[in-house]
Write a protein that holds these residues in place. Structure first.
Motif, PDB file in Angstrom:
ATOM      1  N   LEU A 189       4.566   1.381  -1.874  1.00 53.07           N
ATOM      2  CA  LEU A 189       5.242   0.271  -1.207  1.00 53.07           C
ATOM      3  C   LEU A 189       6.235   0.751  -0.163  1.00 53.07           C
ATOM      4  O   LEU A 189       6.308   0.212   0.944  1.00 53.07           O
ATOM      5  CB  LEU A 189       5.978  -0.598  -2.234  1.00 53.07           C
ATOM      6  CG  LEU A 189       5.102  -1.335  -3.243  1.00 53.07           C
ATOM      7  CD1 LEU A 189       5.964  -1.972  -4.319  1.00 53.07           C
ATOM      8  CD2 LEU A 189       4.241  -2.373  -2.549  1.00 53.07           C
ATOM      9  N   MET A 190       7.024   1.759  -0.505  1.00 51.99           N
ATOM     10  CA  MET A 190       8.071   2.238   0.393  1.00 51.99           C
ATOM     11  C   MET A 190       7.627   3.420   1.230  1.00 51.99           C
ATOM     12  O   MET A 190       8.410   3.950   1.995  1.00 51.99           O
ATOM     13  CB  MET A 190       9.313   2.659  -0.413  1.00 51.99           C
ATOM     14  CG  MET A 190      10.320   1.558  -0.650  1.00 51.99           C
ATOM     15  SD  MET A 190       9.743   0.139  -1.562  1.00 51.99           S
ATOM     16  CE  MET A 190       9.407   0.801  -3.148  1.00 51.99           C
ATOM     17  N   GLN A 191       6.368   3.884   1.046  1.00 53.39           N
ATOM     18  CA  GLN A 191       5.850   5.048   1.757  1.00 53.39           C
ATOM     19  C   GLN A 191       6.739   6.273   1.534  1.00 53.39           C
ATOM     20  O   GLN A 191       7.202   6.930   2.468  1.00 53.39           O
ATOM     21  CB  GLN A 191       5.671   4.745   3.253  1.00 53.39           C
ATOM     22  CG  GLN A 191       4.550   3.760   3.541  1.00 53.39           C
ATOM     23  CD  GLN A 191       3.183   4.343   3.222  1.00 53.39           C
ATOM     24  OE1 GLN A 191       2.657   5.126   3.980  1.00 53.39           O
ATOM     25  NE2 GLN A 191       2.617   3.974   2.077  1.00 53.39           N
ATOM     26  N   ALA A 192       6.979   6.562   0.264  1.00 50.99           N
ATOM     27  CA  ALA A 192       7.782   7.726  -0.106  1.00 50.99           C
ATOM     28  C   ALA A 192       7.051   9.004   0.295  1.00 50.99           C
ATOM     29  O   ALA A 192       5.836   9.102   0.184  1.00 50.99           O
ATOM     30  CB  ALA A 192       8.042   7.729  -1.610  1.00 50.99           C
ATOM     31  N   LEU A 193       7.824   9.971   0.769  1.00 57.69           N
ATOM     32  CA  LEU A 193       7.247  11.246   1.169  1.00 57.69           C
ATOM     33  C   LEU A 193       8.165  12.360   0.687  1.00 57.69           C
ATOM     34  O   LEU A 193       9.319  12.419   1.115  1.00 57.69           O
ATOM     35  CB  LEU A 193       7.103  11.311   2.688  1.00 57.69           C
ATOM     36  CG  LEU A 193       6.412  12.548   3.256  1.00 57.69           C
ATOM     37  CD1 LEU A 193       4.964  12.599   2.768  1.00 57.69           C
ATOM     38  CD2 LEU A 193       6.438  12.521   4.771  1.00 57.69           C
ATOM     39  N   PRO A 194       7.768  13.194  -0.210  1.00 56.05           N
ATOM     40  CA  PRO A 194       6.464  13.155  -0.857  1.00 56.05           C
ATOM     41  C   PRO A 194       6.398  12.007  -1.869  1.00 56.05           C
ATOM     42  O   PRO A 194       7.422  11.531  -2.360  1.00 56.05           O
ATOM     43  CB  PRO A 194       6.370  14.508  -1.555  1.00 56.05           C
ATOM     44  CG  PRO A 194       7.791  14.890  -1.838  1.00 56.05           C
ATOM     45  CD  PRO A 194       8.593  14.318  -0.689  1.00 56.05           C
ATOM     46  N   THR A 207       0.946   3.383  -9.926  1.00 52.62           N
ATOM     47  CA  THR A 207       0.316   2.058 -10.039  1.00 52.62           C
ATOM     48  C   THR A 207       1.281   0.926 -10.357  1.00 52.62           C
ATOM     49  O   THR A 207       0.889  -0.235 -10.283  1.00 52.62           O
ATOM     50  CB  THR A 207      -0.756   2.081 -11.151  1.00 52.62           C
ATOM     51  OG1 THR A 207      -0.124   2.472 -12.380  1.00 52.62           O
ATOM     52  CG2 THR A 207      -1.881   3.039 -10.801  1.00 52.62           C
ATOM     53  N   ASN A 208       2.497   1.223 -10.724  1.00 49.71           N
ATOM     54  CA  ASN A 208       3.429   0.177 -11.163  1.00 49.71           C
ATOM     55  C   ASN A 208       4.370  -0.217 -10.024  1.00 49.71           C
ATOM     56  O   ASN A 208       5.236   0.564  -9.633  1.00 49.71           O
ATOM     57  CB  ASN A 208       4.235   0.657 -12.369  1.00 49.71           C
ATOM     58  CG  ASN A 208       5.052  -0.460 -12.990  1.00 49.71           C
ATOM     59  OD1 ASN A 208       5.323  -1.478 -12.361  1.00 49.71           O
ATOM     60  ND2 ASN A 208       5.454  -0.266 -14.231  1.00 49.71           N
ATOM     61  N   PRO A 209       4.225  -1.452  -9.509  1.00 47.05           N
ATOM     62  CA  PRO A 209       5.103  -1.867  -8.420  1.00 47.05           C
ATOM     63  C   PRO A 209       6.573  -1.892  -8.845  1.00 47.05           C
ATOM     64  O   PRO A 209       7.450  -1.579  -8.043  1.00 47.05           O
ATOM     65  CB  PRO A 209       4.602  -3.263  -8.040  1.00 47.05           C
ATOM     66  CG  PRO A 209       3.790  -3.723  -9.195  1.00 47.05           C
ATOM     67  CD  PRO A 209       3.271  -2.497  -9.872  1.00 47.05           C
ATOM     68  N   ALA A 210       6.852  -2.232 -10.099  1.00 44.71           N
ATOM     69  CA  ALA A 210       8.249  -2.284 -10.560  1.00 44.71           C
ATOM     70  C   ALA A 210       8.900  -0.905 -10.452  1.00 44.71           C
ATOM     71  O   ALA A 210      10.060  -0.790 -10.055  1.00 44.71           O
ATOM     72  CB  ALA A 210       8.326  -2.806 -11.992  1.00 44.71           C
ATOM     73  N   THR A 211       8.165   0.143 -10.783  1.00 41.34           N
ATOM     74  CA  THR A 211       8.698   1.500 -10.700  1.00 41.34           C
ATOM     75  C   THR A 211       8.981   1.874  -9.243  1.00 41.34           C
ATOM     76  O   THR A 211      10.037   2.413  -8.913  1.00 41.34           O
ATOM     77  CB  THR A 211       7.714   2.503 -11.336  1.00 41.34           C
ATOM     78  OG1 THR A 211       7.529   2.128 -12.701  1.00 41.34           O
ATOM     79  CG2 THR A 211       8.236   3.924 -11.269  1.00 41.34           C
ATOM     80  N   GLN A 212       8.028   1.557  -8.362  1.00 38.24           N
ATOM     81  CA  GLN A 212       8.219   1.873  -6.941  1.00 38.24           C
ATOM     82  C   GLN A 212       9.377   1.062  -6.354  1.00 38.24           C
ATOM     83  O   GLN A 212      10.179   1.593  -5.567  1.00 38.24           O
ATOM     84  CB  GLN A 212       6.934   1.602  -6.158  1.00 38.24           C
ATOM     85  CG  GLN A 212       5.824   2.575  -6.491  1.00 38.24           C
ATOM     86  CD  GLN A 212       4.585   2.358  -5.634  1.00 38.24           C
ATOM     87  OE1 GLN A 212       4.616   1.696  -4.606  1.00 38.24           O
ATOM     88  NE2 GLN A 212       3.469   2.933  -6.088  1.00 38.24           N
ATOM     89  N   ILE A 213       9.483  -0.192  -6.747  1.00 40.81           N
ATOM     90  CA  ILE A 213      10.574  -1.041  -6.243  1.00 40.81           C
ATOM     91  C   ILE A 213      11.914  -0.517  -6.738  1.00 40.81           C
ATOM     92  O   ILE A 213      12.888  -0.449  -5.978  1.00 40.81           O
ATOM     93  CB  ILE A 213      10.348  -2.515  -6.639  1.00 40.81           C
ATOM     94  CG1 ILE A 213       9.134  -3.070  -5.891  1.00 40.81           C
ATOM     95  CG2 ILE A 213      11.587  -3.356  -6.373  1.00 40.81           C
ATOM     96  CD1 ILE A 213       8.587  -4.364  -6.467  1.00 40.81           C
ATOM     97  N   TRP A 230      12.698   2.524  -7.511  1.00 39.66           N
ATOM     98  CA  TRP A 230      13.017   3.719  -6.736  1.00 39.66           C
ATOM     99  C   TRP A 230      13.457   3.346  -5.317  1.00 39.66           C
ATOM    100  O   TRP A 230      14.455   3.840  -4.814  1.00 39.66           O
ATOM    101  CB  TRP A 230      11.817   4.671  -6.673  1.00 39.66           C
ATOM    102  CG  TRP A 230      12.133   5.872  -5.837  1.00 39.66           C
ATOM    103  CD1 TRP A 230      12.748   7.017  -6.244  1.00 39.66           C
ATOM    104  CD2 TRP A 230      11.902   6.019  -4.428  1.00 39.66           C
ATOM    105  NE1 TRP A 230      12.908   7.877  -5.174  1.00 39.66           N
ATOM    106  CE2 TRP A 230      12.395   7.288  -4.043  1.00 39.66           C
ATOM    107  CE3 TRP A 230      11.331   5.207  -3.452  1.00 39.66           C
ATOM    108  CZ2 TRP A 230      12.329   7.755  -2.744  1.00 39.66           C
ATOM    109  CZ3 TRP A 230      11.263   5.675  -2.149  1.00 39.66           C
ATOM    110  CH2 TRP A 230      11.760   6.934  -1.798  1.00 39.66           C
ATOM    111  N   GLY A 231      12.705   2.452  -4.671  1.00 41.56           N
ATOM    112  CA  GLY A 231      13.009   2.070  -3.293  1.00 41.56           C
ATOM    113  C   GLY A 231      14.362   1.409  -3.154  1.00 41.56           C
ATOM    114  O   GLY A 231      15.117   1.693  -2.216  1.00 41.56           O
ATOM    115  N   LEU A 232      14.694   0.532  -4.087  1.00 41.15           N
ATOM    116  CA  LEU A 232      15.988  -0.146  -4.046  1.00 41.15           C
ATOM    117  C   LEU A 232      17.124   0.875  -4.222  1.00 41.15           C
ATOM    118  O   LEU A 232      18.120   0.844  -3.496  1.00 41.15           O
ATOM    119  CB  LEU A 232      16.051  -1.230  -5.124  1.00 41.15           C
ATOM    120  CG  LEU A 232      17.282  -2.112  -5.148  1.00 41.15           C
ATOM    121  CD1 LEU A 232      17.472  -2.822  -3.809  1.00 41.15           C
ATOM    122  CD2 LEU A 232      17.164  -3.140  -6.266  1.00 41.15           C
ATOM    123  N   SER A 233      16.935   1.802  -5.153  1.00 45.32           N
ATOM    124  CA  SER A 233      17.938   2.845  -5.365  1.00 45.32           C
ATOM    125  C   SER A 233      18.080   3.709  -4.113  1.00 45.32           C
ATOM    126  O   SER A 233      19.195   4.010  -3.675  1.00 45.32           O
ATOM    127  CB  SER A 233      17.533   3.711  -6.563  1.00 45.32           C
ATOM    128  OG  SER A 233      18.429   4.782  -6.715  1.00 45.32           O
TER     129      SER A 233
END
Length: 186
Positions: free
Chosen positions: A135-140, A153-159, A161-164
């Motif tokens: 979602l946030m295009q994290a690199l790496p 696969t879990n949007p909640a986990t990516q969100i 991380w992205g919010l933090s």
């Protein structure tokens, strides 16, 4: 003698009138104090009721947000059994619902603007040239792992991380969005 009796009667009448006046003033003071106490009690009760109503409304809103988040997680889990086209649209809707439950409306608007530009709300979006992911295009992409092992696969986990990331690096999603608008990246 009649003059003495008259003065005595006048004095008694004056004393009686003065006692009546003092008694009336005392009654008026007591009534004013009682009225003020009743008014203060009514105002206090109204303030307590307003506070209780606000607390109940806040709890109801929090309960609804939690229920929405759980429903989105359930939909995301069920979406694994759907076809590829349906899965992409369901995942985007689920991710958006999860994000809405994790932040204020204003923060969500800014957060959503970035995610829409970065991945189109696709949890598995991959940039072929850089390898940025999610979602946030994290690199790496492995940066997401700090928020959970199910980051692929879990949007909640990516969100989460992205919010933090946005809060730590920019101060808020809206400040990250302001930066994104100037640089086309964040």
């Amino acid at each position: 003698m009649s003059t003495g009796i008259t003065h005595q009667a006048d004095a008694q009448t004056a004393a009686y009138d003065e006692a009546q006046r003092v008694q009336a003033e005392e009654a008026a003071r007591v009534k004013a104090e009682r009225d003020a106490a009743e008014k203060a009690a009514a105002e206090k009760a109204a303030a307590e009721k307003a506070a209780a109503d606000k607390a109940a409304a806040d709890k109801a809103a929090a309960d609804k947000a939690e229920a929405d988040r759980k429903a989105a997680e359930e939909r995301a889990a069920r979406s694994d059994n759907r076809g590829a086209v349906e899965k992409v649209s369901a995942s985007a809707a689920d991710a958006q619902a999860i994000a809405k439950s994790m932040m204020s409306a204003s923060a969500y608007t800014c957060f959503s603007n970035i995610v829409t530009k970065e991945s189109g709300w696709r949890v598995d979006a991959t940039n072929k040239s850089s390898g940025a992911y999610g979602l946030m295009q994290a690199l790496p992409a492995s940066k997401y792992a700090s928020a959970g092992s199910d980051w692929r696969t879990n949007p909640a986990t990516q969100i989460k991380w992205g919010l933090s990331y946005m809060n730590e690096r920019y101060g808020s999603p809206c400040q990250a969005w302001t930066f994104w608008q100037s640089h086309n990246w964040y």
